[in-house]
Motif scaffolding. Structure first.
Motif, PDB file in Angstrom:
ATOM      1  N   ALA A   1      55.686 -14.276  55.582  1.00 49.84           N
ATOM      2  CA  ALA A   1      56.598 -15.410  56.232  1.00 49.84           C
ATOM      3  C   ALA A   1      55.713 -16.188  57.179  1.00 49.84           C
ATOM      4  N   ALA A   2      55.086 -15.399  58.012  1.00 52.16           N
ATOM      5  CA  ALA A   2      54.290 -16.229  59.193  1.00 52.16           C
ATOM      6  C   ALA A   2      53.159 -17.169  58.482  1.00 52.16           C
ATOM      7  N   GLY A   3      52.342 -16.526  57.400  1.00 49.17           N
ATOM      8  CA  GLY A   3      51.448 -17.322  56.957  1.00 49.17           C
ATOM      9  C   GLY A   3      51.701 -18.294  55.904  1.00 49.17           C
ATOM     10  N   ASN A   4      52.676 -18.052  55.131  1.00 48.07           N
ATOM     11  CA  ASN A   4      53.183 -19.191  54.136  1.00 48.07           C
ATOM     12  C   ASN A   4      54.164 -20.068  54.362  1.00 48.07           C
ATOM     13  N   ALA A   5      55.172 -19.757  55.283  1.00 46.16           N
ATOM     14  CA  ALA A   5      56.297 -20.549  55.478  1.00 46.16           C
ATOM     15  C   ALA A   5      56.014 -21.364  56.588  1.00 46.16           C
ATOM     16  N   ASP A   6      56.821 -22.300  56.773  1.00 49.89           N
ATOM     17  CA  ASP A   6      57.030 -23.459  57.915  1.00 49.89           C
ATOM     18  C   ASP A   6      58.069 -23.191  58.804  1.00 49.89           C
ATOM     19  N   ARG A   7      58.962 -22.273  58.128  1.00 47.40           N
ATOM     20  CA  ARG A   7      60.190 -21.953  59.042  1.00 47.40           C
ATOM     21  C   ARG A   7      60.699 -20.754  58.541  1.00 47.40           C
ATOM     22  N   VAL A   8      61.041 -19.668  59.408  1.00 49.54           N
ATOM     23  CA  VAL A   8      61.426 -18.240  59.138  1.00 49.54           C
ATOM     24  C   VAL A   8      62.958 -17.924  59.641  1.00 49.54           C
ATOM     25  N   VAL A   9      63.512 -17.453  58.640  1.00 45.39           N
ATOM     26  CA  VAL A   9      64.970 -17.201  58.861  1.00 45.39           C
ATOM     27  C   VAL A   9      65.211 -15.877  58.875  1.00 45.39           C
ATOM     28  N   THR A  10      65.312 -15.070  59.762  1.00 43.09           N
ATOM     29  CA  THR A  10      65.278 -13.704  59.853  1.00 43.09           C
ATOM     30  C   THR A  10      66.806 -13.365  59.728  1.00 43.09           C
ATOM     31  N   LEU A  11      67.017 -12.196  58.894  1.00 46.30           N
ATOM     32  CA  LEU A  11      68.442 -11.394  58.551  1.00 46.30           C
ATOM     33  C   LEU A  11      68.242  -9.927  58.834  1.00 46.30           C
ATOM     34  N   ASP A  12      69.229  -9.598  59.404  1.00 45.37           N
ATOM     35  CA  ASP A  12      69.350  -8.207  59.547  1.00 45.37           C
ATOM     36  C   ASP A  12      70.843  -7.730  59.369  1.00 45.37           C
TER      37      ASP A  12
END
Length: 593
Positions: free
Chosen positions: A191-202
């Motif tokens: 996610a950090a290396g290939n996306a522009d934005r990260v939406v995290t679920l838990d």
């Protein structure tokens, strides 16, 4: 822009919902990663967006929910698990069938096959594709309608580093053309290396919605990457100085001459190497582990550039990849999708694209010729039974069984190897698709019935002589009865499989006619109170008033005599009942949703 608002899945068995009040945005021109561990609700969230999962909330694709979009595949491209399709269908046949379903020219299929790097594999069957080729085929199917938005469920799972790099280049190219990309992943480094934005679920809830750089800075473990020909010596030096300074530093030796130093920075590691005369070939701060470099971020489109209303062009792709060999879990609720835009063309591609069609027809011909020769040898069987290869012990002749089996496959394969729905949901029950299946099944049944009689007659005359096998004088009536039987069996197979969602149910519906319904009709029609249908044309003529020609009168009388037979009555009632059940189940499913 993709806007998910209040997505909440329906809980099951007193368990909390897999997704609970999830809201976020994925902007055009960017790649958004939906990050979470296994069981965090990522796949359920995608299925809620696609209206394949029961629950609450709504998702807008450029301002419209999915059920308000006339042609969803032209707005949203989806990849959930493996490519849905018959494993014996060729890659080219699968893509052309999907083109017919989406109302696209077949040239689009060939174009995308080249675009995703599958040129040369067009004749390979889906079930034999390597892992990477399967992922490429899935992306080609998702891009078929030139969609603006891509929804992908762990597209890089099981791929090697080069294959994953190819995939993300393709997604980046789609976003660069103004498209929206949303994919799920379990790997924070991905996610950090290939996306522009990260939406995290838990646990089905939103934990964070961050820019990728901010995500890496706040949520990933920083490290210093060092390359040196004296890796073991530098590791000992850094560890020794950290102990002396009472600092918590961890040094991990990786492949060859590479070290990862956690809990320190470039200045401290560089100074230690200089003091001890250790040469350094590379020294860099990283966050997110292997492949998670964030300091050299790609330049992406500014979010304030506005939403693009132009569908993204197909991104280029090259290289080779391998197949993820597992099936994704499916939700219990499924929303019916629209019928193929070209139902007749779709049905023809579906029928002719699998080897079962010619195999069933060839088997019916072979068995029928064999039975005809055996029945003709004794000389005791009636000529119609000999010509159709129908012994008294068999409930149906081989041609009727073959036609019924092919008819059952028409809907049975839709449920077993669904290709019309993005998430392997319910098969469309629109009248256009049903009419296309019934029409194609009738043509195939007529062709099979004519071929069987012609092959049986030719074989009988060749073996026993032409003078011993005359053509019956009442051949028009016999032909009408015969063709009506095979077409009726084909339709019974289509409707039976459509109602009960299995090819076996279609075959059972075909066999139920001679086994159960024909004996019942014989008892009913043989009763003293039954009025003959022979004089029905005259009664109809008297009731209607206008006179019609004697030729039409003879044809109508012949047709009524055929239908009035116990088998004709039983088959007509069976088809009527199956058609009513098909319509009723379709209406009930619409009411449920």
């Amino acid at each position: 822009m993709l806007q998910a608002i209040g997505l909440t899945s329906t809980p099951r068995r007193d368990r909390p919902p897999a997704v609970d009040d999830l809201s976020f945005e994925a902007r055009p021109g960017t790649v958004t990663a939906l990050l979470g561990s296994r069981g965090s609700g990522k796949t359920t969230a995608l299925r809620l967006m696609l209206e394949l999962e029961p629950g609450r909330g709504i998702t807008y694709f450029r301002g419209r929910p999915l059920h308000r979009i006339a042609h969803p595949p032209r707005e949203v491209g989806v990849l959930l698990g493996d490519v849905p399709g018959h494993p014996s269908r060729t890659l080219r046949g699968q893509m052309r069938m999907l083109c017919a379903a989406n109302g696209l020219p077949v040239a689009r299929a060939d174009e995308l096959v080249r675009t995703v790097g599958l040129a040369g594999l067009e004749r390979r069957r889906i079930g034999t594709l390597p892992i990477g080729a399967d992922r490429r085929l899935g992306l080609a199917a998702a891009l078929l309608g030139t969609p603006h938005t891509l929804l992908l469920d762990e597209p890089a799972a099981g791929l090697s580093a080069p294959e994953s790099a190819w995939l993300h280049e393709l997604l980046r190219a789609h976003a660069a053309e103004g498209g929206t990309v949303l994919y799920t992943t379990e790997d924070p480094k991905d996610a950090a290396g290939n996306a522009d934005r990260v939406v995290t679920l838990d646990g089905g809830r939103l934990v964070a919605d961050q820019d990728a750089v901010e995500f890496a800075r706040t949520r990933l473990r920083p490290r210093v990457v060092v390359r040196t020909p004296h890796a073991a010596r530098l590791a000992a030096v850094v560890t020794q100085e950290a102990r002396a300074a009472r600092r918590s530093v961890e040094v991990v030796a990786e492949d060859g001459n590479r070290l990862s130093v956690y809990g320190s920075d470039c200045a401290a590691v560089g100074d230690a190497a200089f003091r001890h005369g250790v040469p350094i070939h590379r020294l860099a701060d990283e966050r997110g582990g292997d492949g998670g470099t964030v300091q050299a971020r790609r330049t992406r489109k500014s979010e304030d550039a506005g939403e693009s209303e132009t569908p993204a062009a197909s991104p280029p792709g090259a290289g080779d990849t391998t197949k993820e060999g597992r099936r994704r879990r499916r939700g219990a609720g499924r929303r019916p999708m629209r019928s193929p835009l070209r139902p007749l063309r779709y049905e023809l591609h579906r029928l002719l694209g699998v080897p079962s069609t010619p195999l069933v027809m060839a088997a019916a011909l072979l068995v029928s010729v064999t039975l005809a020769l055996l029945l003709g040898r004794g000389g005791r069987a009636e000529l119609p039974a000999v010509l159709t290869g129908w012994p008294a012990l068999s409930p149906l002749p081989p041609a009727a069984l073959g036609a019924g089996l092919l008819g059952a496959f028409s809907f049975g394969e839709e449920y077993r190897y669904p290709a019309l729905t993005t998430g392997r949901g319910a098969v469309p029950r629109r009248p256009g698709l049903l009419l296309a299946k019934l029409g194609v099944a009738a043509v195939v049944a007529l062709a099979l019935g004519a071929l069987v009689v012609a092959a049986d007659l030719t074989a009988l005359r060749f073996v026993y002589g032409g003078e011993l096998i005359p053509v019956p004088k009442n051949w028009p009536t016999l032909s009408a009865s015969w063709l009506g039987l095979v077409v009726g069996c084909a339709w019974a197979g289509v409707l039976g499989a459509g109602v009960f969602r299995a090819a076996a149910a279609g075959v059972a519906a075909v066999l139920a006619v001679p086994v159960a319904f024909v004996p019942l009709m014989q008892k009913v029609l043989s009763g003293p109170s039954v009025r003959s249908a022979a004089g029905l044309p005259a009664r109809l003529r008297e009731f209607a008033g206008p006179q019609w020609s004697p030729a039409l009168d003879r044809w109508l009388a012949g047709a009524l005599r055929v239908v009035a037979q116990p088998a004709g009555v039983a088959l007509s009632l069976t088809l009527t009942g199956l058609l009513c059940a098909y319509v009723f189940t379709g209406l009930r499913r619409k009411a449920r949703w």
